[in-house]
Design a protein around this motif. Sequence first.
Motif, PDB file in Angstrom:
ATOM      1  N   GLN A 140      77.038  23.259  67.060  1.00  0.00           N
ATOM      2  CA  GLN A 140      76.390  23.584  65.793  1.00  0.00           C
ATOM      3  C   GLN A 140      77.452  24.004  64.777  1.00  0.00           C
ATOM      4  N   GLU A 141      77.202  23.658  63.520  1.00  0.00           N
ATOM      5  CA  GLU A 141      78.241  23.733  62.497  1.00  0.00           C
ATOM      6  C   GLU A 141      78.769  25.143  62.264  1.00  0.00           C
ATOM      7  N   ASP A 142      77.980  26.179  62.559  1.00  0.00           N
ATOM      8  CA  ASP A 142      78.480  27.538  62.356  1.00  0.00           C
ATOM      9  C   ASP A 142      79.386  28.001  63.495  1.00  0.00           C
ATOM     10  N   LEU A 143      79.424  27.228  64.599  1.00  0.00           N
ATOM     11  CA  LEU A 143      80.257  27.594  65.744  1.00  0.00           C
ATOM     12  C   LEU A 143      81.481  26.703  65.898  1.00  0.00           C
ATOM     13  N   LYS A 145      84.910  25.336  64.737  1.00  0.00           N
ATOM     14  CA  LYS A 145      85.988  25.822  63.881  1.00  0.00           C
ATOM     15  C   LYS A 145      87.061  24.744  63.728  1.00  0.00           C
ATOM     16  N   LYS A 154      73.145  23.594  61.827  1.00  0.00           N
ATOM     17  CA  LYS A 154      72.775  24.897  62.381  1.00  0.00           C
ATOM     18  C   LYS A 154      71.267  25.004  62.510  1.00  0.00           C
ATOM     19  N   ASP A 156      68.991  27.985  64.539  1.00  0.00           N
ATOM     20  CA  ASP A 156      68.954  29.125  65.463  1.00  0.00           C
ATOM     21  C   ASP A 156      67.832  29.009  66.488  1.00  0.00           C
TER      22      ASP A 156
END
Length: 575
Positions: A140-143, A145, A154, A156
């Motif tokens: 997912q794009e928030d994880l 790097k 993303k 949740d």
Amino acid sequence: MDSSSGSSSSEDEELTELMAAQDGHDRRRRPAEQSPSTTTPSLTSAQAARLYVSHAFSTWNARGYEFAAILFTAAAYPDTLVAAALRMIIIYLAMIVLSSSIGGWVQNAPDRLRTLLTTVAVNRTSVIIGSLFWLLILSQEDLVKGETVFVLPKNDGLKHVIFVVAVAFGIIERLSSSGNLISMERDWVVTVAAAPGRPYDLTHLNAVMRRIDLVCKPVSPILISVVISASGSVRIGVLYSALTSLVSIPIEIVSAKGVWNSSPVLRVPKSRKAPSGSGAASVSAPTPATGLAVPWTSRVRQCFVGFEMYFSTTVWVPSIALALLHFNMMTWRATFITYLINIGYSLPTITLARAMGSVFEISSTVATPLGIQYMGKAYGQHRSLAGEEDELEVGLIESNEQQQQQHTVDGQTLVGLQRFGLWGVSWQVLNLAPVLAALWAISLSREGREMTSSPASSTSPDWGWSLVIFSFLSFSRFGVWVFDLTTQQLTQVLVPEHQRSKFAGVETSVVNVFEILGAAAAISFPRTEQFKWLALASFVAVTVSWALYAGWVKGQRGHLLHWEKLGLWGRNARR
């Protein structure tokens, strides 16, 4: 066709003769008149090597994925410890409830090879599929790097659902790993072990198997950490875990089949009928074919029957004493490592201290066979010197079971196990006392600095107390694994064959009870300054473990020390 039939007929005759020999064992002449070569299984160096290879790959994968799952959870939920705590608590609960059934399944499965290979296939499949779900979470794009390959938006809600599925496959992985260990340590190893004193006897097989485990325990996680650090991506670590599991499948299958094909005693189907009067006979464990159809009430009943059987054996006290050590937090677990970091120790210092402890752990697997042999022989010499009657049959094994298990235990080995096990747990208690004192001294010193408005974190812990903590903690690890090895062999040889695997399953449940109690205690006392109370509770638990085992040894042998023999030695020394 004729050649094939002849080969099959010859093999059947060989198995029939072997079973007849086993059935007639109790009707033969006195044990002294039996030839060891005809009544004990033989294990060649090639068979032992294949056995070790199969166990090494299973242990490597189990240790690696256990650590990898912690890293995956931390990467998926970087700002909270709730997910990691929930994952471990759920797995512990599942192990408590289901381990007894796993042990029962291993016990009742007649084909040893099929049982072991089933645990391998289920374990590796669960890791591979579970890795797929971890990959979905970590993509997912928030994880992600600095990566552009395979990035998901993303979400949740979806992330939590996938996490639950990954945890479910983690439960399957842990249960199948437990089944593999029970099948190997409580069935295969005991079956193929030679008579005491001969090459590849049970003591030496156990020592080598535990040495493999203790080497894999630090090395496999370290390698996963190196892969993630070098690649800069946790997702590469996920792929590494899946690939390792995939590659190990054919190696384990070939190794296990090699041992099984060359060992007639392993190929003899196990009898599924328990002796009359056995508590284990009233409820049979589910098999893979019928397990889904078993109602939950039967599973609960099986659990209670398993615990009833567990507490009816001769060795439940040593088993409980060993399981109680899993509550100990003065050891290299996450709680203790986190505490050390919080009070100012650097990660390289902790890693070096942990490596020093590993050296003592591994050395215990070398010393244990020698210690058992020495203390067993010393007993025989002292008994002859004092003119004592044989005390071995008091509360140990009934005479008929003693004959049936002759190829894995004798009187001197049994006494050696008891005495060296007591030495091991005593050694742990003695060496943890200075560790406890050092932890309390450091805690009180920090509290004193806080009261004088001096920042506690600005000063590193006193080097003298640091030396006490790390040196005596390392010494204690030697005693822990001496006690572990001797207790394991006691349960292998003193639990009847028709209950051995079931006993191991219940034992795993008991271990996880103390694991979850330790986790609950850490959650209840989460602050750094409260760790001294966790350390005190840990020392109390280890002391209780010592008292339980010492009481059991005294009950079995009637004493802990031969005071009269000490006096006899003194008189002989003055002559």
